[in-house]
Design a protein around this motif. Structure first.
Motif, PDB file in Angstrom:
ATOM      1  N   ASP A   9       0.816  -1.215   0.000  1.00 30.83           N
ATOM      2  CA  ASP A   9       0.000   0.000   0.000  1.00 30.83           C
ATOM      3  C   ASP A   9       0.855   1.273   0.000  1.00 30.83           C
ATOM      4  O   ASP A   9       0.375   2.349  -0.303  1.00 30.83           O
ATOM      5  N   ARG A  10       2.136   1.132   0.330  1.00 31.72           N
ATOM      6  CA  ARG A  10       3.041   2.291   0.303  1.00 31.72           C
ATOM      7  C   ARG A  10       3.395   2.704  -1.126  1.00 31.72           C
ATOM      8  O   ARG A  10       3.944   3.772  -1.348  1.00 31.72           O
ATOM      9  N   ASN A  11       3.148   1.806  -2.084  1.00 31.62           N
ATOM     10  CA  ASN A  11       3.566   2.064  -3.462  1.00 31.62           C
ATOM     11  C   ASN A  11       2.429   2.597  -4.322  1.00 31.62           C
ATOM     12  O   ASN A  11       1.263   2.288  -4.088  1.00 31.62           O
ATOM     13  N   GLU A  12       2.816   3.365  -5.332  1.00 32.90           N
ATOM     14  CA  GLU A  12       1.867   3.777  -6.366  1.00 32.90           C
ATOM     15  C   GLU A  12       2.408   3.355  -7.727  1.00 32.90           C
ATOM     16  O   GLU A  12       3.619   3.239  -7.921  1.00 32.90           O
ATOM     17  N   ILE A  13       1.463   3.131  -8.661  1.00 31.69           N
ATOM     18  CA  ILE A  13       1.814   2.685 -10.010  1.00 31.69           C
ATOM     19  C   ILE A  13       1.362   3.743 -11.006  1.00 31.69           C
ATOM     20  O   ILE A  13       0.227   4.228 -10.938  1.00 31.69           O
ATOM     21  N   ALA A  14       2.266   4.092 -11.920  1.00 33.45           N
ATOM     22  CA  ALA A  14       1.983   5.136 -12.900  1.00 33.45           C
ATOM     23  C   ALA A  14       2.432   4.671 -14.278  1.00 33.45           C
ATOM     24  O   ALA A  14       3.092   3.642 -14.422  1.00 33.45           O
ATOM     25  N   ASN A  15       2.081   5.450 -15.292  1.00 34.64           N
ATOM     26  CA  ASN A  15       2.229   5.077 -16.700  1.00 34.64           C
ATOM     27  C   ASN A  15       3.531   5.652 -17.283  1.00 34.64           C
ATOM     28  O   ASN A  15       3.778   6.859 -17.207  1.00 34.64           O
ATOM     29  N   HIS A  16       4.356   4.787 -17.883  1.00 33.87           N
ATOM     30  CA  HIS A  16       5.598   5.237 -18.520  1.00 33.87           C
ATOM     31  C   HIS A  16       5.635   4.806 -19.992  1.00 33.87           C
ATOM     32  O   HIS A  16       6.707   4.532 -20.518  1.00 33.87           O
ATOM     33  N   THR A  17       4.458   4.774 -20.627  1.00 36.56           N
ATOM     34  CA  THR A  17       4.237   4.383 -22.034  1.00 36.56           C
ATOM     35  C   THR A  17       4.345   2.864 -22.208  1.00 36.56           C
ATOM     36  O   THR A  17       4.774   2.170 -21.296  1.00 36.56           O
ATOM     37  N   TYR A  18       4.012   2.384 -23.381  1.00 34.45           N
ATOM     38  CA  TYR A  18       4.015   0.930 -23.607  1.00 34.45           C
ATOM     39  C   TYR A  18       5.421   0.409 -23.880  1.00 34.45           C
ATOM     40  O   TYR A  18       5.881  -0.517 -23.231  1.00 34.45           O
ATOM     41  N   ARG A  19       6.145   0.997 -24.827  1.00 31.27           N
ATOM     42  CA  ARG A  19       7.455   0.417 -25.194  1.00 31.27           C
ATOM     43  C   ARG A  19       8.587   1.426 -25.121  1.00 31.27           C
ATOM     44  O   ARG A  19       9.614   1.284 -25.783  1.00 31.27           O
ATOM     45  N   HIS A  20       8.382   2.475 -24.334  1.00 24.20           N
ATOM     46  CA  HIS A  20       9.449   3.446 -24.079  1.00 24.20           C
ATOM     47  C   HIS A  20       9.971   4.091 -25.353  1.00 24.20           C
ATOM     48  O   HIS A  20      11.169   4.377 -25.493  1.00 24.20           O
ATOM     49  N   ALA A  21       9.087   4.310 -26.312  1.00 23.92           N
ATOM     50  CA  ALA A  21       9.449   5.081 -27.501  1.00 23.92           C
ATOM     51  C   ALA A  21       9.203   6.559 -27.195  1.00 23.92           C
ATOM     52  O   ALA A  21       8.310   6.899 -26.412  1.00 23.92           O
TER      53      ALA A  21
END
Ligand SMILES: [Zn+2]
Length: 243
Positions: free
Chosen positions: A97-109
């Protein structure tokens, strides 16, 4: 009659779709808190290096060991391809619960031309690329967010326009650790502790082979933050009072 749908609580970082995404690179400077963020990059060529055995791992589990042992909150900017390659690791991240998840694109292009040596994503594919990443990440549950980080932190007006339908907040950072391709821990520690201040967003990587000293740097970084009275918090907590 069907039941009234339960209104989904907006995720941290969610803004009205259609709005040009706000960009943040730090939180308010008045409180002695900081956000530690870890990017989980994965490209098709990285995946090929794993498959050929040329690279052993792009998942630095020692970072998770340290964060869990010390109960340190962190935010992970995850590519869709990394989530698909390391589902067990993302499950471990999501379970805290201390962590959060965020978006860094699908294939790092890259979403902007001439972003380091990154492959350039065609403009027409940007919205779908970011949306697909949310779809890959969502089933992992945990503290999902609508924070989004561009590969290489490279963005321009067209990239922001492409993201507008998704209602995201773009997160850069004011403390870039320089951990990718570092050849020792000390320069990473110095880069962070020299620049960090109240409200800072620290950019690091959990990509092991491409950032081999991040776990070694993390303990002195945490100790240096404690000495300065700076407490790591979730990104959503850091940004809670940012409009
Ligand atoms: Zn990245």
């Amino acid at each position: 009659m069907s039941a009234e749908p339960i209104a989904a609580r907006p995720q941290p970082g969610a803004v009205d779709p259609g709005r040009t995404p706000p960009i943040v690179d730090h939180g308010p400077r008045g409180q002695k808190v900081v956000a530690l963020t870890f990017d989980a990059d994965m490209t098709p060529s990285m995946l090929a290096a794993l498959k050929s055995g040329q690279v052993k791992s792009y998942a630095n589990l020692a970072i998770l060991d340290i964060l869990e042992e010390r109960r340190v909150p962190a935010t992970f900017f995850v590519t869709g391809m990394w989530a698909e390659r390391y589902p067990d690791v993302l499950e471990r991240i999501a379970a805290q619960d201390r962590n959060e998840i965020a978006n860094h694109t699908y294939r790092h292009a890259a979403y902007k031309p001439n972003c380091y040596t990154l492959e350039q994503l065609p403009r027409t594919e940007m919205t779908a690329d970011a949306r697909r990443t949310f779809e890959v990440l969502a089933p992992f549950g945990g503290n999902q967010t609508h924070y989004f980080r561009f590969p290489g932190l490279c963005h321009d007006a067209a990239a922001l326009t492409a993201l507008a339908p998704l209602g995201v907040t773009v997160v850069d950072g004011d403390v870039v650790s320089g951990d990718p391709f570092a050849t020792a821990a000390a320069p990473i520690v110095r880069a962070v502790l020299d620049r960090v201040q109240p409200g800072s967003i620290v950019v690091m990587h959990i990509t092991e082979a491409n950032a081999a000293f991040t776990d070694e740097a993390l303990v002195p970084i945490l100790e240096g933050l404690a000495q300065r009275g700076l407490r790591p918090v979730k990104l959503s907590e850091l940004l809670a009072s940012v409009p």
